[in-house]
Design an enzyme around this catalytic site. Structure first.
Site, PDB file in Angstrom:
ATOM      1  NE  ARG A 133      -2.046   1.842   3.555  1.00  0.00           N
ATOM      2  CZ  ARG A 133      -2.560   2.036   4.766  1.00  0.00           C
ATOM      3  NH1 ARG A 133      -3.741   1.547   5.085  1.00  0.00           N
ATOM      4  NH2 ARG A 133      -1.887   2.696   5.677  1.00  0.00           N
ATOM      5  CB  CYS A 135      -1.109   6.260   2.620  1.00  0.00           C
ATOM      6  SG  CYS A 135      -2.427   7.288   3.282  1.00  0.00           S
TER       7      CYS A 135
END
Length: 160
Positions: A133, A135
């Site tokens: 991930r 962000c």
């Protein structure tokens, strides 16, 4: 289910899933499938909810709006995160994939101070072997959303 393949339409009715529209575009070397489902909000611009290519599902950014009225289901980042992930799961399901098949997510936040609240909700959806991930904090998101989540997943082996 509505399948569009080489301008031919075949309609099949099923009670187990909401209506799904899939458009297959192919040439001799490549195939790409456009995925659209009424179980998640339709695209609010000139893009697809998702595209399947080479066994991978590329899901466009999902924000925390309802599929029914395209309005936010919550004014909080936690509520918008939950709805964004529910929308993501619906698009993945329509593409023959699931949250368990996600290999990478990109999370866009309007305020990086919301990172902890987002992680609390996110962890409830990715409980085992979470995907890679990234962000980012951004200055604005569609419809003034607090969060937007994109994902890349493999097509489930039982869907192939």
């Amino acid at each position: 289910l509505h399948y569009h393949h080489n301008k031919t339409t075949r309609t099949t009715t099923t009670t187990s899933r909401p209506s799904v529209s899939v458009k297959v575009m192919s040439s001799s070397k490549k195939t790409k499938t456009i995925v659209s489902t009424a179980a998640a909000p339709s695209a609010i611009g000139p893009y697809s909810q998702a595209v399947v290519a080479n066994g991978m599902v590329y899901v466009s950014g999902c924000i925390g709006i309802s599929a029914d009225d395209k309005e936010f289901t919550s004014s909080t980042v936690a509520g918008q995160t939950e709805q964004s992930l529910n929308n993501l799961a619906a698009v993945l399901s329509a593409a023959g994939s699931s949250l368990d098949d996600v290999v990478r997510c990109q999370v866009l936040l309007r305020d990086m101070r919301d990172y902890g609240q987002v992680n609390e909700v996110y962890a409830k959806f990715f409980t085992k072997d979470p995907p890679a991930r990234a962000c980012y904090a951004v200055s604005g998101l569609p419809k003034d959303a607090l969060i937007e989540i994109m994902a890349t997943a493999v097509v489930s082996s039982d869907s192939a």
